[in-house]
Scaffold this motif. Structure first.
Motif, PDB file in Angstrom:
ATOM      1  N   UNK A 183      19.160  25.565  95.673  1.00 24.61           N
ATOM      2  CA  UNK A 183      19.663  26.044  96.969  1.00 24.61           C
ATOM      3  C   UNK A 183      20.760  25.159  97.538  1.00 24.61           C
ATOM      4  N   UNK A 184      20.888  23.921  97.038  1.00 21.94           N
ATOM      5  CA  UNK A 184      21.948  23.039  97.530  1.00 21.94           C
ATOM      6  C   UNK A 184      23.301  23.344  96.887  1.00 21.94           C
ATOM      7  N   UNK A 185      23.308  24.166  95.846  1.00 18.18           N
ATOM      8  CA  UNK A 185      24.560  24.474  95.155  1.00 18.18           C
ATOM      9  C   UNK A 185      25.234  25.700  95.782  1.00 18.18           C
ATOM     10  N   UNK A 386      24.983  21.535 102.637  1.00 15.46           N
ATOM     11  CA  UNK A 386      23.627  21.822 102.168  1.00 15.46           C
ATOM     12  C   UNK A 386      23.505  23.264 101.684  1.00 15.46           C
ATOM     13  N   UNK A 387      22.527  24.008 102.204  1.00 16.43           N
ATOM     14  CA  UNK A 387      22.269  25.360 101.711  1.00 16.43           C
ATOM     15  C   UNK A 387      23.213  26.399 102.293  1.00 16.43           C
ATOM     16  N   UNK A 388      24.089  25.998 103.219  1.00 20.78           N
ATOM     17  CA  UNK A 388      24.880  26.969 103.967  1.00 20.78           C
ATOM     18  C   UNK A 388      25.856  27.754 103.090  1.00 20.78           C
ATOM     19  N   UNK A 389      26.469  27.102 102.123  1.00 19.85           N
ATOM     20  CA  UNK A 389      27.422  27.792 101.249  1.00 19.85           C
ATOM     21  C   UNK A 389      26.726  28.869 100.427  1.00 19.85           C
ATOM     22  N   UNK A 390      25.577  28.528  99.848  1.00 14.10           N
ATOM     23  CA  UNK A 390      24.827  29.519  99.083  1.00 14.10           C
ATOM     24  C   UNK A 390      24.313  30.646  99.960  1.00 14.10           C
TER      25      UNK A 390
END
Length: 522
Positions: A183-185, A386-390
């Motif tokens: 989820x960090x990617x 963090x998880x925002x891009x995904x």
């Protein structure tokens, strides 16, 4: 008759005491978006008669909850905002996932150390008469799992968004780097070839990084605060009874889960509607046009974004035929347009429910996305870390949002993205359909979280749902020994076949008179 009723009341109280449990909740992250997810759980468990103690940076402070005891760790915000100045790092480390992870882990370990040194927490650790039946711990803070060892209690890992691959690994849940990237990617949907390579490499690098850096730094904190004889936090995490993940597969991506993983999303933290403050209600009711709500959440602060980006945003807003309500943490906004109203804090869920709100510009935090979906408000997403891009990529694929890049933002691209969502009905129609799907469930997230917590209490753990793969060495789990054996057999078969072929050829050669066959040339 009065005696009979008194006796019955005593019996009921006694039975209630027997069926109640002592529960410890530990949510150490100084971020309200992490805390609000669990508040309904603490409330419900305490109202069901359980004695609940919670370590939290944001206490509920509700005197009506007699069974709920809160240890206030709000001082952690000072470490987050001042000592580590994490808000500033968010912008500097954008696009550098490993450096971002390093900054988060170092900060979390330092905060954990300071929290464990808090007088009330130390008293809890050292009290020989204290005990708990189950402990719910935010899995982003491995050092806090030492409490499970301290109290010899069953343990449940909880996470307010999707879980990192290491968390799924702890219960040996499948973590396919292509179908379910960490989820960090910044990955989602069908990946390109180089995205697949990136996901496979980085996912495994992060596992090595966990072993070489994350585990040792948390072990150091544990031994300083609990004792030198404590095992590694890796041992605690590998013996989790369950993992509660606050995502819904429709939003996070379909993945196979072992029984020990319980999805408690979506909308767990969504509250019943409340009246808006009178001044805010009046502003929205009397707005001369549709309203766009703009907030970057609790971790990314609008006042801290770089001036050039903020200038592009304000200039874009000035050209829009809409009213803008902006969560802005400072007293004033430079070059504030006439159609923009700023406020330092807003009751976001109730703002999004207002009929005048037609668009939400958000950083794509998980809770913010859920609030927008449940309020049927489409989005323009501006992810930072963090998880925002995904998260952003996933909801763009659902056709309920358009994504903009804050690092390459231009007035033209920002304006066209806003107008696209405001003027194209498909986004609002799609977000409404998605909300209906997320709510069409046999149990709410809260009901699942409470039921499974009490299941763990009733059975003193959940080892009966423990995957046999936990006890396997890695070479067995990944079939390395089987593959090696089959390759050896294949090699032997090929080797014997070649030898036998040569032998057969020699026999035929001798039977044919010992002369090599001759071939005519043409």
């Amino acid at each position: 008759m009065i005696y009979f009723y008194n006796l019955l009341l005593l019996i009921l109280c006694y039975l209630s005491e027997i069926n109640s449990a002592r529960i410890l909740g530990i949510i150490p992250t100084p971020s309200i978006s992490h805390q609000i997810v669990y508040r309904p759980i603490w409330k419900e468990l305490s109202q069901r008669g359980h004695k609940v103690t919670v370590l939290t940076t944001d206490p509920i402070n509700d005197s009506s909850l007699k069974n709920l005891t809160e240890i206030d760790l709000s001082f952690s915000y000072d470490l987050y905002n001042n000592k580590h100045n994490f808000s500033d790092k968010i912008d500097k480390l954008a696009g550098k996932p490993l450096e971002m992870v390093n900054a988060i882990i170092t900060m979390n370990a330092d905060i954990c150390d300071e929290q464990l040194k808090h007088p009330k927490v130390k008293r809890l650790i050292n009290d020989p008469n204290e005990h708990f039946d189950v402990i719910l711990v935010e899995i982003l803070q491995p050092c806090m799992f030492a409490f499970a060892h301290r109290f010899k209690a069953a343990s449940i890992g909880v996470v307010s968004m999707d879980a990192q691959s290491a968390a799924y690994d702890s219960v040996v849940n499948p973590t396919h780097p292509i179908l379910n990237p960490d989820f960090m990617l910044p990955l989602a949907g069908k990946l390109s070839f180089f995205e697949r390579v990136f996901s496979v490499v980085i996912s495994n690098v992060m596992r090595v990084y966990e072993f070489l850096f994350i585990i040792p730094i948390n072990d150091k904190v544990i031994r300083e605060n609990f004792g030198d004889d404590y095992p590694s936090c890796k041992d605690f995490i590998q013996y989790l009874d369950m993992l509660f993940v606050n995502v819904h597969p429709i939003l996070s991506g379909i993945r196979p889960n072992v029984p020990a993983v319980v999805n408690i999303g979506a909308g767990l933290h969504i509250q019943s509607p409340k009246s808006l403050p009178e001044d805010l209600k009046s502003f929205l009711d009397n707005a001369p046009s549709d309203v766009i709500y703009f907030s970057l959440g609790s971790n990314v602060k609008s006042k801290d974004i770089i001036p050039s980006t903020r200038q592009i945003i304000t200039e874009t807003f000035a050209e829009l035929p809409y009213t803008i309500l902006w969560k802005f943490e400072a007293d004033s906004l430079p070059n504030q347009p006439k159609n923009v109203k700023i406020m330092k804090w807003l009751p976001q869920q109730d703002v999004l429910r207002h009929p005048k709100i037609k668009l939400f510009i958000t950083q794509a935090g998980h809770q913010s996305i859920e609030e927008a979906i449940f309020s049927h408000v489409p989005m323009v997403v501006m992810p930072f870390f963090a998880d925002q891009e995904g998260n952003a990529k996933r909801i763009v694929l659902k056709d309920i949002a358009v994504k903009v890049d804050h690092k390459e933002l231009t007035k033209e691209s920002f304006k066209s993205s806003i107008l696209e969502v405001m003027e194209n009905k498909k986004y609002r129609e799609n977000v409404k359909k998605l909300a209906e799907l997320l709510q069409d469930e046999p149990m709410t997230g809260l009901e699942k979280a409470v039921w499974w917590t009490e299941h763990v209490i009733r059975h003193k753990g959940a080892k009966h749902y423990r995957s046999a793969a936990i006890e396997m060495p890695f070479y067995e789990y990944f079939l390395l020994d089987v593959i090696g054996f089959l390759l050896l057999v294949l090699f032997i078969v090929i080797y014997v076949s070649v030898k036998m072929s040569k032998l057969v050829f020699k026999v035929i050669f001798k039977l044919c008179g010992g002369e090599k066959p001759k071939f005519k040339r043409h």
